[in-house]
Enzyme design. Structure first.
Site, PDB file in Angstrom:
ATOM      1  N   SER B  63       0.804  -1.233   0.000  1.00 43.68           N
ATOM      2  CA  SER B  63       0.000   0.000   0.000  1.00 43.68           C
ATOM      3  C   SER B  63       0.830   1.273   0.000  1.00 43.68           C
ATOM      4  O   SER B  63       0.286   2.359  -0.130  1.00 43.68           O
ATOM      5  CB  SER B  63      -0.950   0.008   1.209  1.00 43.68           C
ATOM      6  N   LYS B 100       1.317   4.046   6.831  1.00 43.68           N
ATOM      7  CA  LYS B 100       0.559   4.942   5.951  1.00 43.68           C
ATOM      8  C   LYS B 100       1.145   6.344   6.046  1.00 43.68           C
ATOM      9  O   LYS B 100       1.940   6.633   6.931  1.00 43.68           O
ATOM     10  CB  LYS B 100      -0.918   4.995   6.396  1.00 43.68           C
TER      11      LYS B 100
END
Lengths: 423, 141
Positions: B63, B100
């Protein structure tokens, strides 16, 4: 006014260190078991609330473990040792000097910080340690080490203190001392506690108010000094407890380069035994052992050198235990294919054997047996020459067979073991 | 049967010896480099500025490929650096560790992936920002 001293102590240290890297251990009862997964040696608050006691044999609390979903972990000293380094690094800027007392508690010399609000200062230390390591701590402050230690215990027990108890403040000090059981005062052994209780002394406050002469007449220098320290007069209790020596080493070069682990380990075992002998002759125990070995740095050959530092827990002067720990370090550091020319064993964190921090689950009878064995070894070796009686060191490099069924990874010290983060 | 010959060196000499080792030169011509010796490059030291507050972690997943962080990479996570919008962070979301980018959008903080097909997460009471990514390590071949 004497120099303020603080004692910082990590809360449920082993459990907290485990929680740093396994978020699923947060909010659930956690117990860390001793070597061989025998007894509970650390409990989270949740586990304490379920009545799990220090030293409880794991097999005896199986039912409660199951019923309450208690997470039981094998001890991971690699992790605890590394996290200790981090805690100390976080604390370091806040004190003039740090004296490591055990793997989870240290005395801080706060000389030069007196003009500050020391409670705020201590809160800043706690915040820094929590930020860097996620490990919660409590701090006790006092004019003496004994009072700092007592303040720490109070800060831990009573949430009103919000993690910091400053016993330089006399009303607070009196309040704490009056409620503090005499047998829990640091340095008061069970025999001494029994004796003073016969005199009607049941609290730290009563011990403080005991006539110095009477304390002296009861035999130990330590008791007399404890009384002084409880009165706020530094009496070097720790200094009587702790010797000047901070470390000792036995390091040798080999006549012939060594390429075989068994041979190297045979030498290291001898050094460890010798180091233990030195310790015992000074009445000391060690808290940390470093094993090291390296190739000849001037030879035109492949070079390798390694050292491993391990914690001794409980602190010990037992030669066989030192050999065992040294072997663990040496096995870990060993690389095939080099010719080693020097090896050594170093011991640090030395304290007087009489006042070493006890671990609550120790088998007293076994300790006495081991001490007698060591005394006998020293005797034989003293009479007949060094290394007459030595432990059998054949068959080293056996796999380390300690039972550690639920040991967490070496999260912070091994690349293959680092925590995984989902991306 | 093995035998080891031990030569005893007095205890007092041990710490001194370590220091002498570095500057001792063989008899004969002194090395012209002796005064200019430096330590070999230590990438770990360069990558990890504050070892006591830094933790190495391994990345599992894709991600963050848009940010140049691949599956299997090692990252250095600092707990000494205060997280700010724009930082790549390690966060605990309902107890799961995730990597993230921290972003401020519409007055709220979000954990934002940098690849297609991964959800955004708003930073609420179930999210804890654990540390800030300050370094990346990868080996090829």
């Amino acid at each position: 006014m004497s120099t303020p001293i603080a004692l910082i102590d990590c809360n449920s240290y082993y459990c907290s260190a485990e929680r740093a890297f396994d978020p699923r251990l947060k909010g659930v009862p956690v117990v860390v078991a001793s070597n061989n997964d025998g007894c509970a040696i650390a409990r989270s608050d949740e586990a304490k609330a379920l009545g799990i006691k220090m030293g409880d044999p794991i097999h005896k609390i199986k039912d409660r473990i199951k019923a309450h979903g208690i997470r039981v972990l094998s001890s991971n000293y690699t992790l605890y040792g590394d996290m200790q380094r981090r805690v100390l690094a976080a604390v370091e800027p806040f004190a003039r000097d740090i004296e490591v007392y055990s793997i989870d508690e240290s005395f801080l010399d706060l000389a030069g910080f007196e003009d500050r609000d020391l409670v705020a200062h201590a809160q800043a230390i706690r915040a820094q340690v929590l930020q860097w390591t996620t490990i919660p701590t409590c701090v006790g402050i006092g004019p003496t080490k004994t009072l700092a230690k007592l303040g720490n215990a109070a800060a831990k027990k009573n949430p009103l203190f919000d993690g910091v108890a400053d016993l330089r403040d006399e009303p607070i000090r009196d309040w704490v001392l009056e409620r503090f059981p005499v047998e829990d005062v640091w340095g008061v052994g069970s025999a001494t506690a029994r004796k003073v209780k016969e005199l009607g002394i049941h609290t730290a406050a009563a011990l403080r108010d005991m006539p110095v002469k009477q304390a002296r007449s009861m035999g130990t220098v330590v008791l007399e000094r404890l009384v002084a320290e409880l009165r706020g007069v530094p009496a070097a209790v720790v200094e009587t407890i702790e010797p000047q020596r901070k470390g000792m080493a036995v390091t040798r070069s080999f006549g012939q380069p060594v390429t075989d682990f068994d041979v190297l380990m045979g030498a290291i075992a001898q050094y460890a035994m010798r180091a233990g002998e030195k310790l015992r002759s000074h009445g000391l125990v060690a808290g940390r052992l470093t094993v090291l070995f390296h190739t000849n740095r001037f030879a035109d050959r492949p070079q390798y050198g390694a050292s491993r530092t391990l914690s001794l827990y409980p602190m010990t002067a037992d030669g066989l235990e030192l050999v065992r720990v040294a072997r663990r370090g040496a096995e870990h550091a060993w690389r095939d294919g080099y010719a080693y020319t020097k090896a050594g064993v170093m011991l640090e964190d030395l304290v007087s054997a009489e006042l070493r921090p006890r671990t609550l689950f120790e088998d007293e009878a076994d300790n006495v047996r081991r001490e007698r064995l060591m005394a006998a070894l020293d005797d034989i070796n003293g009479k007949f020459g060094r290394f007459t009686a030595v432990p059998g060191t054949q068959g080293f490099k056996r796999e380390w067979r300690m039972r550690a069924a639920a040991k967490s990874p070496a999260y912070t010290t091994r690349i293959s073991d680092v925590p995984v983060v989902r991306a | 049967m093995y035998a080891v010959r031990l030569t005893e060196i007095p205890f007092e000499l041990v710490p001194h010896e370590a220091r002498i080792l570095l500057c001792r030169t063989p008899a004969g011509f002194p090395s012209p480099a002796a005064d200019d010796l430096e330590e070999p490059i230590d990438l770990g030291e360069w990558l990890i500025e504050q070892p006591a507050a830094s933790y190495v972690m391994r990345v599992d997943g894709h991600s963050m490929t848009g940010a140049g962080i691949n599956d299997g990479d090692l990252i250095v996570v600092s707990r000494a650096k205060a997280p700010r919008p724009g930082h790549i962070v390690v966060a605990l979301v309902h107890g799961d560790r995730t990597l993230k980018r921290l972003k401020r959008m519409d007055g709220r903080l979000w954990l934002v992936p940098e690849a297609e097909g991964y959800p955004h997460t708003v930073v609420d009471e179930f999210v804890e920002i654990w540390g800030v990514v300050v370094g990346l390590a990868r080996r090829y071949v």
